[in-house]
Scaffold this active site. Structure first.
Site, PDB file in Angstrom:
ATOM      1  N   ASP A 116      15.075 -15.531 -75.422  1.00 10.02           N
ATOM      2  CA  ASP A 116      16.016 -16.529 -75.975  1.00 10.02           C
ATOM      3  C   ASP A 116      15.889 -17.809 -75.150  1.00 10.02           C
ATOM      4  O   ASP A 116      15.147 -17.858 -74.152  1.00 10.02           O
ATOM      5  CB  ASP A 116      17.457 -15.999 -76.007  1.00 10.02           C
ATOM      6  CG  ASP A 116      18.267 -16.618 -77.157  1.00 10.02           C
ATOM      7  OD1 ASP A 116      18.418 -17.859 -77.179  1.00 10.02           O
ATOM      8  OD2 ASP A 116      18.741 -15.872 -78.035  1.00 10.02           O
TER       9      ASP A 116
ATOM     10  N   ASP B  34      10.723 -20.124 -75.725  1.00  9.28           N
ATOM     11  CA  ASP B  34      10.901 -20.754 -77.028  1.00  9.28           C
ATOM     12  C   ASP B  34      10.033 -20.011 -78.034  1.00  9.28           C
ATOM     13  O   ASP B  34       8.803 -19.977 -77.901  1.00  9.28           O
ATOM     14  CB  ASP B  34      10.476 -22.231 -76.921  1.00  9.28           C
ATOM     15  CG  ASP B  34      10.740 -23.008 -78.204  1.00  9.28           C
ATOM     16  OD1 ASP B  34      10.790 -22.376 -79.286  1.00  9.28           O
ATOM     17  OD2 ASP B  34      10.884 -24.243 -78.122  1.00  9.28           O
ATOM     18  N   MET B  35      10.674 -19.425 -79.034  1.00 12.18           N
ATOM     19  CA  MET B  35       9.936 -18.585 -80.001  1.00 12.18           C
ATOM     20  C   MET B  35       8.935 -19.394 -80.834  1.00 12.18           C
ATOM     21  O   MET B  35       8.035 -18.829 -81.436  1.00 12.18           O
ATOM     22  CB  MET B  35      10.910 -17.859 -80.920  1.00 12.18           C
ATOM     23  CG  MET B  35      11.742 -18.752 -81.793  1.00 12.18           C
ATOM     24  SD  MET B  35      13.026 -17.799 -82.595  1.00 12.18           S
ATOM     25  CE  MET B  35      14.055 -19.101 -83.258  1.00 12.18           C
TER      26      MET B  35
ATOM     27  N   LYS C 299      16.828 -10.306 -85.494  1.00 13.69           N
ATOM     28  CA  LYS C 299      18.120  -9.970 -86.121  1.00 13.69           C
ATOM     29  C   LYS C 299      18.933 -11.259 -86.246  1.00 13.69           C
ATOM     30  O   LYS C 299      19.214 -11.904 -85.239  1.00 13.69           O
ATOM     31  CB  LYS C 299      18.869  -8.947 -85.262  1.00 13.69           C
ATOM     32  CG  LYS C 299      20.250  -8.640 -85.780  1.00 13.69           C
ATOM     33  CD  LYS C 299      20.956  -7.578 -84.955  1.00 13.69           C
ATOM     34  CE  LYS C 299      22.413  -7.552 -85.310  1.00 13.69           C
ATOM     35  NZ  LYS C 299      23.153  -8.726 -84.803  1.00 13.69           N
TER      36      LYS C 299
ATOM     37  N   HIS D 265      17.612 -16.617 -90.817  1.00 13.13           N
ATOM     38  CA  HIS D 265      18.557 -17.345 -91.682  1.00 13.13           C
ATOM     39  C   HIS D 265      19.042 -18.660 -91.037  1.00 13.13           C
ATOM     40  O   HIS D 265      19.698 -19.454 -91.691  1.00 13.13           O
ATOM     41  CB  HIS D 265      19.724 -16.460 -92.126  1.00 13.13           C
ATOM     42  CG  HIS D 265      20.702 -16.119 -91.040  1.00 13.13           C
ATOM     43  ND1 HIS D 265      21.912 -15.515 -91.286  1.00 13.13           N
ATOM     44  CD2 HIS D 265      20.638 -16.283 -89.700  1.00 13.13           C
ATOM     45  CE1 HIS D 265      22.554 -15.347 -90.146  1.00 13.13           C
ATOM     46  NE2 HIS D 265      21.806 -15.786 -89.185  1.00 13.13           N
TER      47      HIS D 265
END
Ligand SMILES: C[S@@+](CC[C@H](N)C(=O)[O-])C[C@H]1O[C@@H](n2cnc3c(N)ncnc32)[C@H](O)[C@@H]1O
Length: 357
Positions: free
Chosen positions: A223, A243-244, A257, A261
């Site tokens: 995260d 950082d994804m 999860k 969205h």
């Protein structure tokens, strides 16, 4: 032109009048829920063994007795809408308000109430129509940014209260959902994995639940630095600040999860592209696991579910994301280079989707 000229029957006109007012006053349900949570009413009823009179509630929450008639009105709204039940002037918890009490994270969704009905979110949605009209840029500013002058993740970084509300709400949601997901689908989804990285995993609620149920799986949480710096590190999982969009550490499976969205389809493709780089081929057990609502799933069993799904989607407009239907997910998976996916039967509001490289 009058309503009668449009050939509405009297009955239709009166029904329309009711439906319009039902919508107009709908936000009072959220405000009443926030107020009851702030006043500690669900907890007060819980401490009385799950049933309390209005005088008990007044005494236990230290509301001035002069406000008792107004408290009755608040409780009436919340009872009509299913948050409490009332029988002969005794208020009881329902399954919904049962989720607002207790010390156990899985039983306390109060932080979610504070987050969703926060002044920041209410202000955000008052900019909705100017935002719709704003067509100056090809990629318009997200609604939240238009209202607050900064993206939501920047506000989380700067505002400790919002940051904690989000992180606490995520831990509550994860403890609650993962308990059910692991019980109902744990063997199918997680057994056999050697490692898993929970991307955008917040304070590790989901990863910790998986690590406890399957101690052989090496679980990590990725995260942003301001989130990881406040994570409760008890050694069950490994916390990684990063950082994804830039890099995801390698693992058999990536868990997302409630992450996709928050983003538009192009960003979802970028995130999934990084996930694909992090996992092995399908034959070697590589997969991405999504826990997310899928609009339309499970609605035959529950008439309020579809409305809840689309309201949740409306909420996501604020931060530039969306809840999605299956065909929208499918396009994103294909655009990110994945070959196949499987949607598991719904967990109430949620579905589990396995996506294969
Ligand atoms: C809606 S929360 C979901 C948290 C958690 N997965 C859950 O279900 O409870 C989205 C998470 O994505 C994280 N996030 C946002 N941008 C990120 C980025 N660029 N890299 C990694 N994490 C990010 C946020 O900090 C937040 O914890």
């Amino acid at each position: 032109m009058s309503c009668t000229e449009q050939e509405l029957s009297t009955q239709d006109m009166l029904q329309g009048h009711i439906d319009l007012h039902h919508h107009l006053y709908g936000y009072h349900k959220s405000m009443a829920l926030l107020c009851a949570t702030d006043l500690g009413i669900p907890g007060a009823i819980h401490r009385r063994g799950g049933a309390a009179t209005i005088s008990d509630i007044v005494a236990d929450t230290m509301i001035p007795p002069a406000k008792l008639p107004h408290l009755r009105r608040l409780m009436r709204v919340l009872s009509v809408s299913g948050i409490f039940a009332v029988e002969e002037d005794v208020y009881k918890l329902t399954p919904a308000s049962r989720l607002l009490v207790g010390d156990k994270a899985s039983c306390n969704f109060s932080p979610l109430v504070h987050l969703v009905v926060s002044p920041a979110m209410l202000t955000t949605f008052s900019s909705l129509s100017p935002w719709f009209r704003d067509g100056r840029n090809a990629s318009p500013t997200a609604l939240f940014e238009m209202a607050h002058g900064m993206p939501p993740w920047e506000m989380m970084k700067r505002d400790d209260t919002m940051n904690s509300a989000l992180n606490d709400a995520c831990v509550a949601d994860s403890s609650f959902l993962m308990e059910i997901a692991l019980r109902e689908r744990g063997d199918v989804v997680f057994r056999g994995l050697r490692s898993l990285v929970d991307v955008g995993g917040g304070h590790g609620g989901a990863a910790m639940a998986i690590a406890k149920a399957f101690p052989d799986i090496k679980c990590s949480v990725l995260d942003l630095p301001h989130v990881i710096s406040q994570a409760p590190d008890d050694g069950t999982v490994c916390f990684i600040a990063g950082d994804m969009f830039e890099d995801i550490p390698p693992a058999d499976a990536v868990l997302l999860k409630h992450v996709l969205h928050c983003w538009d389809a192009d960003d979802c493709v970028k995130i999934l592209g990084q996930c694909k780089k992090a996992i092995p081929a399908r034959g070697d057990g590589g997969k991405v696991i999504l826990i997310n609502p899928v609009i339309g799933y499970g609605v035959k069993q529950d008439s309020t579910l579809k409305e809840t799904q689309v309201l949740a989607d409306m909420n996501m407009i604020a931060i530039g994301g969306a809840e999605r239907e299956e065909h929208e997910f499918k396009k994103i998976f294909l655009d990110a280079g994945f070959s196949d996916y499987r949607i598991m039967p719904v967990l109430g509001l949620m579905s589990i989707i396995e996506v294969y490289p």
